[in-house]
Design a protein around this motif. Structure first.
Motif, PDB file in Angstrom:
ATOM      1  N   ASN A 143       5.669   6.561   3.320  1.00  0.00           N
ATOM      2  CA  ASN A 143       6.501   6.993   2.189  1.00  0.00           C
ATOM      3  C   ASN A 143       6.340   6.068   0.996  1.00  0.00           C
ATOM      4  O   ASN A 143       6.267   6.527  -0.149  1.00  0.00           O
ATOM      5  N   ALA A 144       6.282   4.773   1.245  1.00  0.00           N
ATOM      6  CA  ALA A 144       6.128   3.816   0.139  1.00  0.00           C
ATOM      7  C   ALA A 144       4.802   4.024  -0.580  1.00  0.00           C
ATOM      8  O   ALA A 144       4.738   3.979  -1.812  1.00  0.00           O
ATOM      9  N   VAL A 145       3.736   4.257   0.183  1.00  0.00           N
ATOM     10  CA  VAL A 145       2.421   4.488  -0.418  1.00  0.00           C
ATOM     11  C   VAL A 145       2.418   5.809  -1.186  1.00  0.00           C
ATOM     12  O   VAL A 145       1.915   5.895  -2.308  1.00  0.00           O
ATOM     13  N   LYS A 146       3.001   6.827  -0.586  1.00  0.00           N
ATOM     14  CA  LYS A 146       2.977   8.161  -1.177  1.00  0.00           C
ATOM     15  C   LYS A 146       3.857   8.277  -2.424  1.00  0.00           C
ATOM     16  O   LYS A 146       3.468   8.902  -3.402  1.00  0.00           O
ATOM     17  N   TYR A 147       5.026   7.670  -2.398  1.00  0.00           N
ATOM     18  CA  TYR A 147       5.999   7.885  -3.475  1.00  0.00           C
ATOM     19  C   TYR A 147       6.259   6.666  -4.357  1.00  0.00           C
ATOM     20  O   TYR A 147       6.896   6.803  -5.394  1.00  0.00           O
ATOM     21  N   GLY A 148       5.798   5.492  -3.954  1.00  0.00           N
ATOM     22  CA  GLY A 148       6.083   4.279  -4.713  1.00  0.00           C
ATOM     23  C   GLY A 148       5.177   4.098  -5.915  1.00  0.00           C
ATOM     24  O   GLY A 148       4.309   4.925  -6.208  1.00  0.00           O
ATOM     25  N   SER A 149       5.388   3.009  -6.595  1.00  0.00           N
ATOM     26  CA  SER A 149       4.581   2.666  -7.774  1.00  0.00           C
ATOM     27  C   SER A 149       3.373   1.835  -7.361  1.00  0.00           C
ATOM     28  O   SER A 149       2.998   1.815  -6.202  1.00  0.00           O
ATOM     29  N   ASP A 150       2.814   1.134  -8.317  1.00  0.00           N
ATOM     30  CA  ASP A 150       1.659   0.279  -8.064  1.00  0.00           C
ATOM     31  C   ASP A 150       2.063  -0.983  -7.308  1.00  0.00           C
ATOM     32  O   ASP A 150       3.227  -1.312  -7.193  1.00  0.00           O
TER      33      ASP A 150
END
Length: 125
Positions: A47-54
């Motif tokens: 989820n962090a990779v898919k929806y997070g920022s850089d």
């Protein structure tokens, strides 16, 4: 004395596997706790990779006893409000937070951030 491991994980398609390897290296956990931790870390990192920022995603594991772990997944996203799954059970995706709620004793999101935490505590189970 609590044991802790902090790992910065590159935001790419290998991130969930890197997070699982970090859990495997964290030898403070009882063998029956590890599969649930690996599953939930995989979901939250995805989820962090898919929806997070850089930037990297940080995984923090802290254990007070072999059958207890506190896990944090932190990224630089703009934050979110957790909501219950509203889609039919036959639709794929959207099960991550449901699994976190089902497999942990406590979990939450730091307000205004994409800092999700959970605890598995089987000391009194």
């Amino acid at each position: 004395m609590p044991q802790q491991l902090t790992v910065d994980i590159a935001r790419d398609r290998t991130a969930p596997a890197a997070a699982r390897r970090a859990v495997e290296r964290f030898d403070s956990l009882a063998a029956d706790v590890v599969p649930d931790v690996k599953l939930l870390v995989s979901e939250l990192i995805t989820n962090a990779v898919k929806y997070g920022s850089d930037g990297e995603v940080t995984l923090i594991l802290t254990s007070e006893a072999p059958d207890h772990v506190h896990v944090e997944v932190v990224d630089q996203g703009s934050g979110f409000v957790p909501v219950a799954r509203a889609r039919p059970k036959t639709e794929p995706g959207g099960w991550g937070l449901h699994m976190v709620e089902s497999l942990t004793q406590r979990w939450g999101v730091r307000e205004g951030s994409t800092h999700v935490w959970f605890e598995i505590d089987r000391r009194s189970a």
